[in-house]
Design an enzyme around this catalytic site. Structure first.
Site, PDB file in Angstrom:
ATOM      1  N   HIS A 177      26.646 -30.695  36.703  1.00 40.94           N
ATOM      2  CA  HIS A 177      27.821 -31.132  35.949  1.00 40.94           C
ATOM      3  C   HIS A 177      28.570 -29.929  35.399  1.00 40.94           C
ATOM      4  CE1 HIS A 177      29.674 -32.996  32.112  1.00 40.94           C
ATOM      5  NE2 HIS A 177      30.432 -33.314  33.131  1.00 40.94           N
ATOM      6  N   SER A 178      29.875 -29.887  35.630  1.00 49.06           N
ATOM      7  CA  SER A 178      30.793 -28.985  34.964  1.00 49.06           C
ATOM      8  C   SER A 178      30.343 -27.524  35.104  1.00 49.06           C
ATOM      9  CB  SER A 178      30.940 -29.417  33.496  1.00 49.06           C
ATOM     10  OG  SER A 178      32.027 -28.791  32.877  1.00 49.06           O
TER      11      SER A 178
END
Length: 308
Positions: A177-178
């Site tokens: 994620h991210s």
């Protein structure tokens, strides 16, 4: 719902390194929590973003099961990472340098619960009001930590952790994620034979980003060299399946599209999964925490099963 059956679970640190300081020689690394069902479909590594921690994947701010449990029910042996200096991989300034400011209502991570940027669809999936009176936002901010202060150091930590974890558990699917996306890029670079597929959720980008706070992604998607690239003389990824996943309400979709195009040039077999195209509406940057996290996870499980 059927009872959750866990055949094996535990914790370990991987990618251990030593640091010499005034108090002597200390040890630091990447903490991993794992749970496995009786019949394992695949290993699945979950890597949180920014200044988050494994809690981003273990639960939601309003107390529902997180992705680690949902994917466990889907038959995966789930390995949930705390990146070095975050969560259960403790921070100490003697090792990591000065600590940054704490997460706040006025800071960037609070925008994960906020209204959509202008011109985007309404953000409806955050499990609360998204304002100062929102108990879900308060819970989320309470487990956030200062953002890693040194991009190169954070990427080196992810590189070491990714290699050591894959060497320990073997072929795996990775879900990042991210800002945690670099964990996956270094896995592709250093251990491509052990990456069965990679799911990049709202990943940091676009390629060669030079961000005033994050720093410079000098090597495309990373601040450190990798073994693949878009050029004719660069190494290629040999068709490894990669899903680049974006939400309609976060503002990340243009960056994710640029990252997907870049990975195609690097030889990956890329799928762009836009949630709205799959009939999932109202999501922001942290889809694993939102009201429809079960439906989003089902979309990702379906993609993984079809590509492994």
């Amino acid at each position: 719902m059927e009872p959750l059956v866990i055949a094996e679970q535990g914790h370990f640190f991987t990618g251990l390194r030593e640091h010499g300081g005034p108090a002597g020689t200390s040890v630091y690394g990447t903490h991993v929590q794992y749970q496995a069902p009786p019949s394992v479909r695949d290993n699945l590594i979950l890597v949180h973003g920014g200044g988050g921690q494994a809690l981003d994947m273990l639960t939601t701010p309003d107390g529902r099961p997180g992705w680690s449990t949902i994917f466990l029910r889907d038959g995966f042996a789930v390995y949930t990472v705390d990146r070095p200096g975050l969560g259960r991989s403790p921070f100490h300034p003697d090792i990591y340098g000065p600590i940054g400011p704490p997460a706040s209502y006025e800071g960037f991570v609070a925008t994960f619960a906020a209204p959509s940027p202008p011109g985007l669809p309404e953000h409806t999936q955050w499990p609360g009001s998204g304002d100062r009176d929102d108990p879900a936002l308060a819970q989320f901010l309470a487990w956030q930590e200062p953002f890693p202060p040194d991009l190169v150091r954070a990427h080196e930590d992810m590189r070491v952790g990714a290699v050591a974890l894959l060497d320990r558990i073997g072929p795996s699917v990775l879900l990042t994620h991210s800002f945690g996306g670099a964990f996956g890029w270094f896995a592709l670079s250093e251990r491509p034979d052990l990456v069965r597929a990679l799911v990049a959720i709202e990943t940091s980008g676009p390629p060669f980003l030079n961000h005033p706070v994050l720093g410079e992604f000098s090597y495309g998607l990373t601040a450190l060299p990798v073994s693949f690239g878009p050029g004719g003389d660069d190494g290629k990824l040999g068709g490894i399946p990669v899903a680049v996943v974006s939400s309609p309400c976060s503002g990340f979709e243009p960056s994710c599209h640029a990252t997907a195009d870049y990975l195609r040039e690097c030889g990956a077999d890329v799928t762009e999964l836009r949630l709205a195209d799959a009939g999932l509406h109202g999501n922001g940057h942290a889809m694993m925490l939102e009201k429809n996290n079960v439906e989003v996870a089902a979309l990702l499980t379906d993609w993984i099963v079809k590509h492994t």
